[in-house]
Scaffold this motif. Structure first.
Motif, short mmCIF file in Angstrom:
data_model
loop_
_atom_site.label_atom_id
_atom_site.label_comp_id
_atom_site.label_asym_id
_atom_site.label_seq_id
_atom_site.Cartn_x
_atom_site.Cartn_y
_atom_site.Cartn_z
N LYS A 109 78.34 -72.09 25.83
CA LYS A 109 76.88 -71.86 25.87
C LYS A 109 76.35 -71.40 24.53
O LYS A 109 75.35 -71.91 24.04
CB LYS A 109 76.56 -70.78 26.91
CG LYS A 109 76.43 -71.29 28.31
CD LYS A 109 75.78 -70.22 29.16
CE LYS A 109 76.75 -69.78 30.21
NZ LYS A 109 76.28 -68.66 31.01
N THR A 110 77.02 -70.43 23.93
CA THR A 110 76.51 -69.85 22.69
C THR A 110 76.75 -70.74 21.48
O THR A 110 76.08 -70.60 20.46
CB THR A 110 77.12 -68.47 22.43
OG1 THR A 110 78.55 -68.59 22.36
CG2 THR A 110 76.73 -67.49 23.51
N HIS A 111 77.70 -71.66 21.56
CA HIS A 111 78.00 -72.56 20.45
C HIS A 111 77.53 -73.99 20.73
O HIS A 111 77.92 -74.91 20.02
CB HIS A 111 79.49 -72.53 20.12
CG HIS A 111 79.93 -71.24 19.54
ND1 HIS A 111 80.21 -70.13 20.30
CD2 HIS A 111 80.10 -70.86 18.25
CE1 HIS A 111 80.55 -69.14 19.52
NE2 HIS A 111 80.50 -69.54 18.28
N ARG A 112 76.76 -74.14 21.78
CA ARG A 112 76.18 -75.45 22.17
C ARG A 112 77.23 -76.54 22.26
O ARG A 112 77.06 -77.63 21.76
CB ARG A 112 75.06 -75.83 21.22
CG ARG A 112 73.95 -74.83 21.19
CD ARG A 112 72.89 -75.20 20.20
NE ARG A 112 71.98 -74.11 20.03
CZ ARG A 112 70.74 -74.09 20.50
NH1 ARG A 112 70.28 -75.11 21.14
NH2 ARG A 112 69.98 -73.06 20.30
N THR A 113 78.33 -76.20 22.88
CA THR A 113 79.43 -77.13 23.06
C THR A 113 79.26 -77.85 24.40
O THR A 113 78.94 -77.23 25.39
CB THR A 113 80.78 -76.39 23.04
OG1 THR A 113 80.88 -75.72 21.80
CG2 THR A 113 81.94 -77.33 23.21
#
Length: 98
Positions: free
Chosen positions: A91-95
């Motif tokens: 979520k935080t690294h847009r993976t």
């Protein structure tokens, strides 16, 4: 054997004293150490981000360290926590999950 996002061995693998290292999303890395002789015995897990190997990462660069009971139940909790950490990373690294 698949456990959520991770292809991991069974608890017996760690009971024999083996160490497991892996990564997903190219930059979410983890290493699990069975510490059977510690008091209390535990499954000790290091999580770090980036492309460095564990040998090139300092303790300050550890993203998280997890401690779980050395038992099949502790291993199941470790897997649940590892999956939660990986989902948060995604979520935080847009993976994108694949």
């Amino acid at each position: 054997m698949m456990h959520g996002l991770f292809d991991m061995p069974t608890f017996a693998y760690f009971d024999f004293g083996n160490i497991w290292t892996g990564s997903i999303y190219r930059e979410f890395n983890y290493k699990i150490y069975p510490k059977k002789k510690d008091e209390p015995p535990e499954l000790y897990t290091i999580i770090w981000f980036g492309k460095k190997s564990i040998d090139n990462v300092t303790e300050e660069e550890y993203e998280k360290v997890l401690h779980h009971e050395f038992s099949p139940e502790g291993y199941e909790q470790l897997l649940a926590d590892l999956n939660a950490e990986a989902k948060e990373f995604a979520k935080t690294h847009r993976t994108i999950f694949y």
